[in-house]
Design a protein around this motif. Structure first.
Motif, PDB file in Angstrom:
ATOM      1  N   ALA A  44       7.710   6.879  35.918  1.00 27.35           N
ATOM      2  CA  ALA A  44       7.886   7.957  36.723  1.00 27.35           C
ATOM      3  C   ALA A  44       6.776   8.462  37.544  1.00 27.35           C
ATOM      4  N   GLY A  45       5.575   8.552  36.465  1.00 30.77           N
ATOM      5  CA  GLY A  45       4.333   9.222  36.994  1.00 30.77           C
ATOM      6  C   GLY A  45       3.721   8.652  38.040  1.00 30.77           C
ATOM      7  N   MET A  46       3.813   7.016  37.790  1.00 32.18           N
ATOM      8  CA  MET A  46       3.280   6.142  38.904  1.00 32.18           C
ATOM      9  C   MET A  46       3.876   6.326  40.141  1.00 32.18           C
ATOM     10  N   MET A  47       5.314   6.385  39.975  1.00 35.24           N
ATOM     11  CA  MET A  47       5.945   6.468  41.212  1.00 35.24           C
ATOM     12  C   MET A  47       5.742   7.637  42.084  1.00 35.24           C
ATOM     13  N   VAL A  48       5.530   8.796  41.564  1.00 33.20           N
ATOM     14  CA  VAL A  48       4.897  10.047  42.129  1.00 33.20           C
ATOM     15  C   VAL A  48       3.622   9.875  43.011  1.00 33.20           C
ATOM     16  N   VAL A  49       2.580   9.034  42.260  1.00 35.97           N
ATOM     17  CA  VAL A  49       1.370   8.862  42.815  1.00 35.97           C
ATOM     18  C   VAL A  49       1.671   7.708  44.051  1.00 35.97           C
ATOM     19  N   GLY A  50       2.548   6.791  43.944  1.00 36.17           N
ATOM     20  CA  GLY A  50       2.723   5.827  44.915  1.00 36.17           C
ATOM     21  C   GLY A  50       3.244   6.652  46.311  1.00 36.17           C
ATOM     22  N   GLU A  51       4.187   7.517  46.106  1.00 39.17           N
ATOM     23  CA  GLU A  51       4.855   8.487  47.051  1.00 39.17           C
ATOM     24  C   GLU A  51       3.578   9.194  47.770  1.00 39.17           C
ATOM     25  N   LYS A  52       2.852   9.900  46.984  1.00 38.22           N
ATOM     26  CA  LYS A  52       1.779  10.400  47.624  1.00 38.22           C
ATOM     27  C   LYS A  52       0.809   9.833  48.243  1.00 38.22           C
ATOM     28  N   PHE A  53       0.425   8.445  47.875  1.00 35.68           N
ATOM     29  CA  PHE A  53      -0.450   7.387  48.366  1.00 35.68           C
ATOM     30  C   PHE A  53       0.275   7.312  49.905  1.00 35.68           C
ATOM     31  N   LYS A  54       1.463   6.938  49.693  1.00 36.29           N
ATOM     32  CA  LYS A  54       2.204   6.665  51.025  1.00 36.29           C
ATOM     33  C   LYS A  54       2.103   7.727  52.153  1.00 36.29           C
ATOM     34  N   ASN A  55       2.241   8.836  51.731  1.00 38.24           N
ATOM     35  CA  ASN A  55       2.063  10.080  52.628  1.00 38.24           C
ATOM     36  C   ASN A  55       0.715  10.537  52.827  1.00 38.24           C
ATOM     37  N   ASN A  56      -0.103   9.723  52.471  1.00 40.08           N
ATOM     38  CA  ASN A  56      -1.925  10.188  52.582  1.00 40.08           C
ATOM     39  C   ASN A  56      -2.017  11.517  51.726  1.00 40.08           C
ATOM     40  N   GLN A  57      -1.485  11.866  50.641  1.00 41.85           N
ATOM     41  CA  GLN A  57      -1.913  12.858  49.971  1.00 41.85           C
ATOM     42  C   GLN A  57      -2.924  12.674  48.846  1.00 41.85           C
ATOM     43  N   VAL A  58      -2.938  11.503  48.440  1.00 43.56           N
ATOM     44  CA  VAL A  58      -3.982  10.974  47.645  1.00 43.56           C
ATOM     45  C   VAL A  58      -4.418   9.725  48.135  1.00 43.56           C
ATOM     46  N   PHE A  59      -5.721   9.267  47.694  1.00 44.65           N
ATOM     47  CA  PHE A  59      -6.120   8.018  48.271  1.00 44.65           C
ATOM     48  C   PHE A  59      -6.403   6.965  47.160  1.00 44.65           C
ATOM     49  N   VAL A  60      -6.899   5.712  47.533  1.00 47.67           N
ATOM     50  CA  VAL A  60      -7.096   4.524  46.880  1.00 47.67           C
ATOM     51  C   VAL A  60      -7.576   4.998  45.426  1.00 47.67           C
ATOM     52  N   PRO A  61      -9.002   5.766  45.431  1.00 44.56           N
ATOM     53  CA  PRO A  61      -9.530   6.042  44.105  1.00 44.56           C
ATOM     54  C   PRO A  61      -8.482   6.864  43.341  1.00 44.56           C
ATOM     55  N   GLU A  62      -7.675   7.633  43.742  1.00 41.99           N
ATOM     56  CA  GLU A  62      -6.796   8.618  42.723  1.00 41.99           C
ATOM     57  C   GLU A  62      -5.704   7.361  42.010  1.00 41.99           C
ATOM     58  N   VAL A  63      -5.186   6.442  43.078  1.00 38.61           N
ATOM     59  CA  VAL A  63      -4.304   5.614  42.768  1.00 38.61           C
ATOM     60  C   VAL A  63      -4.799   4.678  41.712  1.00 38.61           C
ATOM     61  N   LEU A  64      -6.067   4.224  41.745  1.00 37.93           N
ATOM     62  CA  LEU A  64      -6.916   3.359  40.747  1.00 37.93           C
ATOM     63  C   LEU A  64      -6.820   3.911  39.324  1.00 37.93           C
ATOM     64  N   VAL A  65      -7.290   5.358  39.362  1.00 31.71           N
ATOM     65  CA  VAL A  65      -7.486   6.204  38.044  1.00 31.71           C
ATOM     66  C   VAL A  65      -6.145   6.155  37.297  1.00 31.71           C
ATOM     67  N   ALA A  66      -5.039   6.733  38.331  1.00 24.30           N
ATOM     68  CA  ALA A  66      -3.669   6.494  37.641  1.00 24.30           C
ATOM     69  C   ALA A  66      -3.282   5.368  36.976  1.00 24.30           C
ATOM     70  N   ALA A  67      -3.478   4.277  37.806  1.00 24.77           N
ATOM     71  CA  ALA A  67      -3.062   2.843  37.314  1.00 24.77           C
ATOM     72  C   ALA A  67      -3.692   2.575  36.142  1.00 24.77           C
ATOM     73  N   ARG A  68      -5.070   2.907  35.974  1.00 24.41           N
ATOM     74  CA  ARG A  68      -5.770   2.763  34.676  1.00 24.41           C
ATOM     75  C   ARG A  68      -5.070   3.496  33.482  1.00 24.41           C
ATOM     76  N   ALA A  69      -4.733   4.740  33.890  1.00 23.35           N
ATOM     77  CA  ALA A  69      -4.060   5.489  32.855  1.00 23.35           C
ATOM     78  C   ALA A  69      -2.689   4.920  32.422  1.00 23.35           C
ATOM     79  N   MET A  70      -1.989   4.448  33.190  1.00 25.46           N
ATOM     80  CA  MET A  70      -0.615   3.799  33.069  1.00 25.46           C
ATOM     81  C   MET A  70      -0.906   2.753  32.320  1.00 25.46           C
ATOM     82  N   SER A  71      -2.093   1.782  32.458  1.00 22.30           N
ATOM     83  CA  SER A  71      -2.381   0.765  31.572  1.00 22.30           C
ATOM     84  C   SER A  71      -2.666   0.874  30.119  1.00 22.30           C
TER      85      SER A  71
END
Length: 216
Positions: free
Chosen positions: A44-71
């Motif tokens: 659910a947390g990763m989906m929120v990040v994905g949605e924000k990324f799609k809307n340009n509210q966060v960028f690649v670096p934020e997605v990468l750190v969130a993904a690392r946290a998910m892993s």
């Protein structure tokens, strides 16, 4: 219970891997169902990040750190999920086509697909047409995903489609393509099932496509 799962999601969105690990362990110790931690916390947390990324509210670096946290969270959950027999939503083979060495786009797609509950087989960059199909056959994939970042390597997507047709396997797989130079009309031209403009959309479309196919 709800509170700890919400916290896992929140820390994941901030990319705080240490906190996520600690909280996932704590939730398990408190007897929370591992599937619940995975679906309502991590995914659910990763989906929120994905949605924000799609809307340009966060960028690649934020997605990468969130993904690392998910892993980090998934690493702790994995043994427990195996015990409860967590079925992935589907399996996908993802790679960048022959002649193309770009992997950031591919890696984002992989993270979003993992976030949507897919089991992913990353076959890397500069991948031969037959390698996509051999891997898909070997693991029983639902989806073949191809990325190209150069106009010169786009024709290699066509080659994968040709090999699928030659082997009589075209209808067996959902074929998805993406990358900066790729568009809807190119997908139609080569006979791919879906083109998506970004990683978050790719995850949504993949989820729908697999669910429909399994229903059908």
């Amino acid at each position: 219970m709800e509170a700890i799962i919400q916290e896992i999601s929140t820390f994941l969105q901030k990319g705080r891997a240490k906190n996520v690990k600690t909280l996932v362990q704590q939730a398990l110790d408190e007897g929370v169902n591992p599937k619940e931690i995975l679906n309502d916390g991590l995914l659910a947390g990763m989906m929120v990040v994905g949605e924000k990324f799609k809307n340009n509210q966060v960028f690649v670096p934020e997605v990468l750190v969130a993904a690392r946290a998910m892993s980090a969270g998934i690493a702790i959950l994995e043994p427990k999920l195996v015990e409860v027999g967590n079925e992935p939503l589907g399996k996908a083979v993802i790679g960048t086509v022959k002649g193309d060495l770009h992997d950031i786009g591919k890696n984002l797609v992989i993270m979003m697909l993992k976030g949507a509950g897919f089991e992913i087989h990353d076959i890397g960059v500069d991948v031969e047409a037959s390698a996509f199909i051999d891997k898909a056959e070997e693991i029983g994939a639902d989806i073949i995903g191809m990325s190209a970042l150069l106009t010169t390597t786009m024709p290699n997507m066509q080659e994968v489609m040709d090999v699928l047709n030659e082997r009589g396997l075209r209808d067996k797989y959902i074929v998805m393509i993406g990358g900066a130079p790729v568009n809807e009309s190119f997908a139609e031209q080569i006979g791919a099932d879906y083109y998506t403009p970004d990683a978050a959309t790719c995850a949504e479309v993949a989820k729908k496509a697999v669910q429909e196919r399994k229903k059908g």
